[in-house]
Design a protein around this motif. Structure first.
Motif, PDB file in Angstrom:
ATOM      1  N   MET A  41       0.931  -1.364   0.170  1.00 56.64           N
ATOM      2  CA  MET A  41      -0.028   0.096   0.002  1.00 56.64           C
ATOM      3  C   MET A  41       0.732   1.310  -0.005  1.00 56.64           C
ATOM      4  O   MET A  41       0.542   2.255  -0.761  1.00 56.64           O
ATOM      5  CB  MET A  41      -1.004  -0.208   1.157  1.00 56.64           C
ATOM      6  N   LEU A  42       1.891   1.118   0.893  1.00 54.83           N
ATOM      7  CA  LEU A  42       2.711   2.404   1.033  1.00 54.83           C
ATOM      8  C   LEU A  42       3.465   2.470  -0.445  1.00 54.83           C
ATOM      9  O   LEU A  42       3.518   3.905  -0.817  1.00 54.83           O
ATOM     10  CB  LEU A  42       3.709   2.437   2.111  1.00 54.83           C
ATOM     11  N   LEU A  43       4.028   1.660  -1.011  1.00 53.28           N
ATOM     12  CA  LEU A  43       4.954   1.655  -2.058  1.00 53.28           C
ATOM     13  C   LEU A  43       4.160   1.972  -3.339  1.00 53.28           C
ATOM     14  O   LEU A  43       4.453   2.588  -4.397  1.00 53.28           O
ATOM     15  CB  LEU A  43       5.710   0.260  -2.305  1.00 53.28           C
ATOM     16  N   PHE A  44       2.788   1.142  -3.706  1.00 55.08           N
ATOM     17  CA  PHE A  44       2.189   1.393  -4.798  1.00 55.08           C
ATOM     18  C   PHE A  44       0.913   2.189  -4.891  1.00 55.08           C
ATOM     19  O   PHE A  44       0.517   2.488  -5.964  1.00 55.08           O
ATOM     20  CB  PHE A  44       2.094  -0.089  -5.334  1.00 55.08           C
ATOM     21  N   VAL A  45       0.467   2.537  -3.713  1.00 54.48           N
ATOM     22  CA  VAL A  45      -0.779   3.289  -3.755  1.00 54.48           C
ATOM     23  C   VAL A  45      -0.509   4.724  -3.201  1.00 54.48           C
ATOM     24  O   VAL A  45      -0.600   5.906  -3.766  1.00 54.48           O
ATOM     25  CB  VAL A  45      -1.632   2.810  -2.784  1.00 54.48           C
ATOM     26  N   ILE A  46       0.051   4.960  -1.943  1.00 51.92           N
ATOM     27  CA  ILE A  46       0.344   6.135  -1.347  1.00 51.92           C
ATOM     28  C   ILE A  46       1.441   6.982  -1.801  1.00 51.92           C
ATOM     29  O   ILE A  46       1.201   7.931  -2.261  1.00 51.92           O
ATOM     30  CB  ILE A  46       0.562   5.991   0.086  1.00 51.92           C
ATOM     31  N   PHE A  47       2.618   6.377  -2.165  1.00 52.63           N
ATOM     32  CA  PHE A  47       3.704   6.941  -2.614  1.00 52.63           C
ATOM     33  C   PHE A  47       3.514   7.473  -4.098  1.00 52.63           C
ATOM     34  O   PHE A  47       3.807   8.601  -4.333  1.00 52.63           O
ATOM     35  CB  PHE A  47       5.041   6.076  -2.765  1.00 52.63           C
ATOM     36  N   PRO A  48       3.085   6.699  -4.992  1.00 49.33           N
ATOM     37  CA  PRO A  48       2.657   7.332  -6.258  1.00 49.33           C
ATOM     38  C   PRO A  48       1.677   8.736  -6.043  1.00 49.33           C
ATOM     39  O   PRO A  48       1.871   9.523  -6.860  1.00 49.33           O
ATOM     40  CB  PRO A  48       2.037   6.224  -7.174  1.00 49.33           C
ATOM     41  N   THR A  49       0.768   8.560  -5.192  1.00 53.37           N
ATOM     42  CA  THR A  49      -0.129   9.493  -5.135  1.00 53.37           C
ATOM     43  C   THR A  49       0.396  10.863  -4.617  1.00 53.37           C
ATOM     44  O   THR A  49       0.118  11.892  -5.147  1.00 53.37           O
ATOM     45  CB  THR A  49      -1.537   9.139  -4.221  1.00 53.37           C
ATOM     46  N   TRP A  50       1.303  10.727  -3.661  1.00 55.33           N
ATOM     47  CA  TRP A  50       2.059  11.895  -2.776  1.00 55.33           C
ATOM     48  C   TRP A  50       3.038  12.441  -4.136  1.00 55.33           C
ATOM     49  O   TRP A  50       3.122  13.512  -3.997  1.00 55.33           O
ATOM     50  CB  TRP A  50       2.750  11.176  -1.954  1.00 55.33           C
ATOM     51  N   VAL A  51       3.746  11.423  -4.725  1.00 57.02           N
ATOM     52  CA  VAL A  51       4.666  12.032  -5.562  1.00 57.02           C
ATOM     53  C   VAL A  51       4.060  13.017  -6.824  1.00 57.02           C
ATOM     54  O   VAL A  51       4.438  14.095  -7.195  1.00 57.02           O
ATOM     55  CB  VAL A  51       5.588  11.103  -6.316  1.00 57.02           C
ATOM     56  N   ALA A  52       2.841  12.514  -7.333  1.00 54.78           N
ATOM     57  CA  ALA A  52       2.252  12.882  -8.315  1.00 54.78           C
ATOM     58  C   ALA A  52       1.620  14.283  -8.025  1.00 54.78           C
ATOM     59  O   ALA A  52       1.392  15.418  -8.773  1.00 54.78           O
ATOM     60  CB  ALA A  52       1.117  11.972  -9.014  1.00 54.78           C
ATOM     61  N   GLY A  53       1.370  14.476  -6.685  1.00 56.04           N
ATOM     62  CA  GLY A  53       0.717  15.703  -6.167  1.00 56.04           C
ATOM     63  C   GLY A  53       1.686  16.899  -6.397  1.00 56.04           C
ATOM     64  O   GLY A  53       1.139  18.004  -6.582  1.00 56.04           O
ATOM     65  N   PHE A  54       2.877  16.609  -6.614  1.00 56.29           N
ATOM     66  CA  PHE A  54       3.866  17.856  -6.850  1.00 56.29           C
ATOM     67  C   PHE A  54       3.694  18.370  -8.001  1.00 56.29           C
ATOM     68  O   PHE A  54       4.106  19.359  -8.281  1.00 56.29           O
ATOM     69  CB  PHE A  54       5.221  17.541  -6.600  1.00 56.29           C
ATOM     70  N   LEU A  55       3.160  17.559  -9.190  1.00 57.12           N
ATOM     71  CA  LEU A  55       3.182  17.899 -10.496  1.00 57.12           C
ATOM     72  C   LEU A  55       1.705  18.491 -10.895  1.00 57.12           C
ATOM     73  O   LEU A  55       1.551  19.230 -11.776  1.00 57.12           O
ATOM     74  CB  LEU A  55       3.224  16.746 -11.483  1.00 57.12           C
ATOM     75  N   LYS A  56       1.007  18.827  -9.782  1.00 60.22           N
ATOM     76  CA  LYS A  56      -0.492  19.150  -9.968  1.00 60.22           C
ATOM     77  C   LYS A  56      -0.405  20.759 -10.407  1.00 60.22           C
ATOM     78  O   LYS A  56      -1.141  20.919 -11.441  1.00 60.22           O
ATOM     79  CB  LYS A  56      -1.343  19.037  -8.721  1.00 60.22           C
ATOM     80  N   PRO A  57       0.386  21.492  -9.987  1.00 58.89           N
ATOM     81  CA  PRO A  57       0.373  22.916 -10.339  1.00 58.89           C
ATOM     82  C   PRO A  57       0.844  23.058 -11.988  1.00 58.89           C
ATOM     83  O   PRO A  57       0.374  24.153 -12.399  1.00 58.89           O
ATOM     84  CB  PRO A  57       1.131  23.353  -9.486  1.00 58.89           C
ATOM     85  N   VAL A  58       1.616  22.195 -12.330  1.00 59.20           N
ATOM     86  CA  VAL A  58       2.026  22.435 -13.904  1.00 59.20           C
ATOM     87  C   VAL A  58       1.107  21.660 -14.855  1.00 59.20           C
ATOM     88  O   VAL A  58       1.506  21.637 -16.013  1.00 59.20           O
ATOM     89  CB  VAL A  58       3.755  21.894 -13.989  1.00 59.20           C
ATOM     90  N   LEU A  59       0.121  20.844 -14.550  1.00 56.04           N
ATOM     91  CA  LEU A  59      -0.620  19.931 -15.498  1.00 56.04           C
ATOM     92  C   LEU A  59      -1.709  20.769 -16.000  1.00 56.04           C
ATOM     93  O   LEU A  59      -2.347  21.613 -15.370  1.00 56.04           O
ATOM     94  CB  LEU A  59      -1.220  18.915 -14.730  1.00 56.04           C
ATOM     95  N   PRO A  60      -1.865  20.808 -17.329  1.00 54.41           N
ATOM     96  CA  PRO A  60      -2.802  21.593 -17.910  1.00 54.41           C
ATOM     97  C   PRO A  60      -4.307  21.376 -17.633  1.00 54.41           C
ATOM     98  O   PRO A  60      -5.196  22.058 -17.770  1.00 54.41           O
ATOM     99  CB  PRO A  60      -2.436  21.501 -19.450  1.00 54.41           C
ATOM    100  N   HIS A  61      -4.451  20.052 -17.201  1.00 58.51           N
ATOM    101  CA  HIS A  61      -5.846  19.715 -16.897  1.00 58.51           C
ATOM    102  C   HIS A  61      -5.834  18.635 -15.699  1.00 58.51           C
ATOM    103  O   HIS A  61      -4.872  17.923 -15.628  1.00 58.51           O
ATOM    104  CB  HIS A  61      -6.382  18.725 -18.161  1.00 58.51           C
ATOM    105  N   ALA A  62      -6.695  18.810 -14.715  1.00 57.85           N
ATOM    106  CA  ALA A  62      -6.593  18.013 -13.632  1.00 57.85           C
ATOM    107  C   ALA A  62      -6.802  16.531 -13.741  1.00 57.85           C
ATOM    108  O   ALA A  62      -6.200  15.692 -13.025  1.00 57.85           O
ATOM    109  CB  ALA A  62      -7.803  18.478 -12.661  1.00 57.85           C
ATOM    110  N   SER A  63      -7.572  16.024 -14.874  1.00 54.78           N
ATOM    111  CA  SER A  63      -7.514  14.526 -15.211  1.00 54.78           C
ATOM    112  C   SER A  63      -6.375  13.811 -15.453  1.00 54.78           C
ATOM    113  O   SER A  63      -5.975  13.000 -15.072  1.00 54.78           O
ATOM    114  CB  SER A  63      -8.444  14.435 -16.380  1.00 54.78           C
ATOM    115  N   LEU A  64      -5.143  14.689 -15.859  1.00 56.05           N
ATOM    116  CA  LEU A  64      -3.945  14.085 -16.242  1.00 56.05           C
ATOM    117  C   LEU A  64      -3.071  13.618 -14.732  1.00 56.05           C
ATOM    118  O   LEU A  64      -2.294  12.923 -14.912  1.00 56.05           O
ATOM    119  CB  LEU A  64      -3.142  15.366 -16.864  1.00 56.05           C
ATOM    120  N   LEU A  65      -3.592  14.066 -13.714  1.00 58.94           N
ATOM    121  CA  LEU A  65      -3.053  13.784 -12.302  1.00 58.94           C
ATOM    122  C   LEU A  65      -3.039  12.268 -12.309  1.00 58.94           C
ATOM    123  O   LEU A  65      -2.288  11.659 -11.856  1.00 58.94           O
ATOM    124  CB  LEU A  65      -3.687  14.622 -11.262  1.00 58.94           C
TER     125      LEU A  65
END
Length: 361
Positions: free
Chosen positions: A143-167
């Protein structure tokens, strides 16, 4: 080898022609130096012992869906089937690990205070308790490695994404890359590499009988090491379906994203299981297309087995599955006179009160 056996062996390699694959209902799992094969409520485990013989244990396992038929409903059954596979798989892994050769120096040491406390506290229940702890720990780490960690890392890219669905897409790509890296890293260890070879042997045995071929070492070796109903494909479907789902389900805060990922795990697992069943039991353009990503990933989790590993796999299959009766009923082929292609010494491991009784040699 007698003249008759030589004739049969020659026929199996010169005249056997694969038929269209037909579902047999069997499935298995690689274990340490061996393989588990399951047919309904019966299962067996074959393990290559250090002395070259093959230890074979046979028992029954009644799944939660068999105990409670209402759990067989579509979308629900996948979650409980996954739990059953973890419970049975851990039990079989523990059995196979018992044949590992102990370090003589370690064997002579007195148990530590903690080990003595565990033995006094749990007694005969120590093994299932440890199996449960290992399963819970493995689930939490996953859960930590394959669920929580990817969600946490992807959150840093949210401000630069052109559309929210790309998150959701970015998060899914990170999850897939992590899984590939994880498999690549662990496969470098010799024990895991051999386990992947037994994984390939499991698939090859099932593909062999489901294509109407005699279950011989040569025919198994020539069969495909990828199979439609593999657990690796299930994991791939989980990752792909989660990408599609989380591209649609969008929440603003990190904690809500993490919570949604955890809460929706049973839903994603249920849908993925139905896709796996569809691909594994039907053969058409759609299912062949859906099998492609799972087949690619199985290229990482399976390896070509050697003849000794195939022999162990055949021993496990023949203990719980009458492949001769299956091929006669399904393909109209009569192999009733064909002897087993397992020539190593078989050591039957008795089971008493659900526990294998292993004599120390």
């Amino acid at each position: 080898m007698t003249d008759k056996e030589k004739q049969i062996s020659n026929e199996s390699t010169t005249s056997a022609v694969p038929h269209t694959q037909i579902y047999s209902g069997i499935g298995g799992q690689a274990v340490i130096e061996g393989m588990m094969m399951r047919n309904g409520q019966r299962y067996s485990v074959g393990v290559r012992k250090p002395d070259g013989s093959i230890a074979v244990m046979e028992d029954t396992y009644i799944s939660m869906t068999d105990k409670h038929p209402f759990l067989k409903a579509p979308l629900i059954r996948g979650v409980f089937s996954f739990v059953d596979s973890m419970v049975l798989g851990m039990h079989c892994l523990t059995f196979s690990a018992s044949f590992l050769e102990d370090d003589p120096e370690e064997a002579e040491k007195e148990p530590t205070k903690f080990e003595a406390w565990l033995d006094r506290t749990f007694g005969d229940q120590l093994e299932p308790v440890l199996e449960t702890i290992v399963m819970i720990f493995s689930f939490v780490v996953a859960m930590l490695l394959f669920v929580i960690f990817p969600t946490w890392v992807a959150g840093f890219l949210k401000p630069v994404l052109p559309h929210a669905s790309l998150l959701g897409l970015i998060e899914g790509v990170i999850r897939v890359l992590l899984f590939i890296i994880y498999i690549k890293v662990i496969s470098r260890t010799p024990d895991i590499a051999r386990t992947f070879q037994y994984h390939g042997a499991e698939h090859k045995c099932i593909n062999c009988v489901e294509h109407g071929l005699p279950l011989t070492v040569d025919n198994v070796a020539a069969s495909s090491k990828e199979h439609k109903r593999c657990g690796t494909s299930f994991i791939v479907y989980v990752m792909l379906i989660s990408i599609l789902l989380f591209m649609v389900i969008r929440v603003d805060t990190l904690w809500m994203r993490l919570l949604s990922r955890i809460i929706l795990i049973p839903v994603i697992a249920g849908v993925s299981f139905e896709v796996l069943r569809l691909v594994g039991t039907h053969d058409n353009a759609l299912t062949r297309l859906l099998f492609i990503p799972g087949m690619w990933m199985q290229g990482l989790t399976t390896r070509e087995p050697d003849r000794d590993e195939i022999e162990v796999a055949i021993a496990a299959v023949e203990r719980v599955f009458d492949w001769r009766a299956f091929e006669k009923q399904t393909f109209g082929l009569d192999f009733s006179d064909r002897p087993s292609d397992v020539h190593s010494t078989l050591v039957d491991i008795p089971v008493v009160d659900g526990k294998p009784v292993i004599e120390n040699s």
